[in-house]
Scaffold this motif. Structure first.
Motif, mmCIF file in Angstrom:
data_model
loop_
_atom_site.group_PDB
_atom_site.id
_atom_site.type_symbol
_atom_site.label_atom_id
_atom_site.label_comp_id
_atom_site.label_asym_id
_atom_site.label_seq_id
_atom_site.Cartn_x
_atom_site.Cartn_y
_atom_site.Cartn_z
ATOM 1 N N LYS A 1 0.832 -1.269 0.043
ATOM 2 C CA LYS A 1 0.017 0.077 0.025
ATOM 3 C C LYS A 1 0.841 1.250 -0.054
ATOM 4 O O LYS A 1 0.181 2.315 -0.034
ATOM 5 N N SER A 2 2.398 1.203 0.213
ATOM 6 C CA SER A 2 3.079 2.465 -0.074
ATOM 7 C C SER A 2 3.352 2.763 -1.120
ATOM 8 O O SER A 2 4.392 3.362 -1.469
ATOM 9 N N ARG B 1 -9.957 9.651 -2.703
ATOM 10 C CA ARG B 1 -9.444 8.974 -1.658
ATOM 11 C C ARG B 1 -10.259 7.966 -1.185
ATOM 12 O O ARG B 1 -9.852 6.497 -1.132
ATOM 13 N N ASP C 1 -9.169 4.028 -2.374
ATOM 14 C CA ASP C 1 -8.296 3.850 -1.046
ATOM 15 C C ASP C 1 -6.885 4.154 -1.344
ATOM 16 O O ASP C 1 -5.993 3.619 -0.927
ATOM 17 N N VAL C 2 -6.715 5.414 -1.633
ATOM 18 C CA VAL C 2 -5.291 5.997 -1.677
ATOM 19 C C VAL C 2 -5.300 7.280 -0.788
ATOM 20 O O VAL C 2 -6.255 7.825 -0.696
ATOM 21 N N ASN C 3 -3.865 7.655 -1.099
ATOM 22 C CA ASN C 3 -3.701 9.162 -0.143
ATOM 23 C C ASN C 3 -3.207 9.966 -1.271
ATOM 24 O O ASN C 3 -2.455 9.713 -2.225
ATOM 25 N N THR D 1 -0.553 7.689 -3.249
ATOM 26 C CA THR D 1 0.191 6.680 -2.407
ATOM 27 C C THR D 1 -0.941 5.824 -2.101
ATOM 28 O O THR D 1 -2.152 5.990 -1.466
ATOM 29 N N GLY D 2 -0.652 4.195 -2.442
ATOM 30 C CA GLY D 2 -1.560 3.305 -2.062
ATOM 31 C C GLY D 2 -1.164 2.061 -2.807
ATOM 32 O O GLY D 2 -0.224 1.860 -3.244
ATOM 33 N N TYR D 3 -2.138 1.242 -3.156
ATOM 34 C CA TYR D 3 -1.987 0.058 -3.871
ATOM 35 C C TYR D 3 -1.569 0.274 -5.216
ATOM 36 O O TYR D 3 -2.159 1.405 -5.837
ATOM 37 N N LYS E 1 -4.690 0.411 -7.552
ATOM 38 C CA LYS E 1 -5.467 1.748 -7.211
ATOM 39 C C LYS E 1 -4.881 2.842 -7.505
ATOM 40 O O LYS E 1 -5.696 4.133 -8.335
ATOM 41 N N ALA E 2 -3.514 3.249 -7.243
ATOM 42 C CA ALA E 2 -3.034 4.526 -7.512
ATOM 43 C C ALA E 2 -3.165 4.999 -8.904
ATOM 44 O O ALA E 2 -3.284 6.143 -9.254
#
Length: 274
Positions: A57-58, A85, A89-91, A109-111, A114-115
């Protein structure tokens, strides 16, 4: 650890961090120790999975977007970016206050999958704004507060009414009188006409108020009239400046001699009668 010791009725000794030891001691009845050890292994497996998940996830993805579109991606009160977001499911991070004002980098930032999907959605939003018609509208900067309104209420109402976006000057380098209107072509020009009408009304009110203030303002005194008011135009020796002589036949030729009227007894007793 305290909860596990209570659940399995054992004593668990964790080595201090400075020892960097992998040995954990579990003391108690053999059956309890066995169950406690299994619980410890399960906990370690869970922590490893969480660690792996955090690493996945990073994943970090950076993209450059023209700063003029950052506020559109953020949305009013963060509505747009918060939805992104939640959906992916990301930042999503935008340039901070310490970054240069023209910084264009957005960090997601995320999977990984997803990013990438969030990036595509952001690019779609940007394309929609790029396809809009954008025009410059010159409005006296003194009228800007009236157009914006208290807490931006008026400008939001205008943007919703015409389905446009309005951007005001942000820096001292920009012309303070120039605003930008973006949207469908017809909507943009309708909004421009509307704003110019507001400006015309404002400036007319402003001119009227200035004119009234000039009328009410006391007249300034010249350098040569510091001690007394400046004298106006004066007429001297005019005929009306002295009292008339009613006995003068030259001034009043039609008066002539005064004739005393005869006594009339039309309304009284005749002479000799009572």
């Amino acid at each position: 650890v305290r909860r596990m010791m209570g659940d399995y009725d054992v004593n668990i000794s964790i080595p201090p961090a400075e020892e960097r030891s992998d040995v954990v001691k579990v003391t108690g009845p053999p059956a309890n120790v066995k169950r406690a050890l299994q619980a410890l292994h399960d906990k370690c497996d869970q922590l490893e999975k969480e660690k792996e998940d955090r690493m996945l996830k990073s994943f970090q993805l950076k993209m450059d977007v023209d700063p003029q579109y950052h506020s559109k991606i953020i949305g009013r009160r963060g509505a747009v970016v918060n939805k992104l977001r939640d959906d992916f499911d990301v930042n999503i991070q935008f340039p901070g206050r310490d970054d240069p004002p023209d910084s264009s980098t957005i960090t997601i930032t995320g999977y990984e999958d997803k990013a990438i999907a969030a990036k595509e959605q952001i690019l779609k939003i940007v394309r929609e704004y790029e396809e809009m018609t954008t025009i410059e509208c010159k409005l006296d900067h003194r009228v800007h507060p009236r157009i914006i309104g208290a807490k931006g209420k008026s400008i939001r109402k205008t943007m919703d009414q015409f389905k446009v976006d309005i951007r005001f000057p942000r820096s001292k380098e920009e012309d303070p009188d120039i605003i930008f209107i973006s949207g469908a072509e017809d909507d943009v020009y309708d909004c421009k006409d509307y704003l110019l009408n507001i400006e015309e009304e404002f400036l007319q009110d402003f001119i009227d108020k200035e004119y009234m203030r000039d009328l009410e303002r006391a007249p300034s005194k010249g350098k040569n009239n510091s001690s007394k008011e400046q004298a106006g135009f004066m007429v001297r020796d005019a005929p009306w400046s002295q009292a008339p002589d009613t006995n003068s036949t030259e001034d009043f030729p039609t008066f002539g001699s005064v004739v005393q009227p005869k006594a009339s007894h039309a309304w009284g007793p005749r002479p000799g009668k009572r």
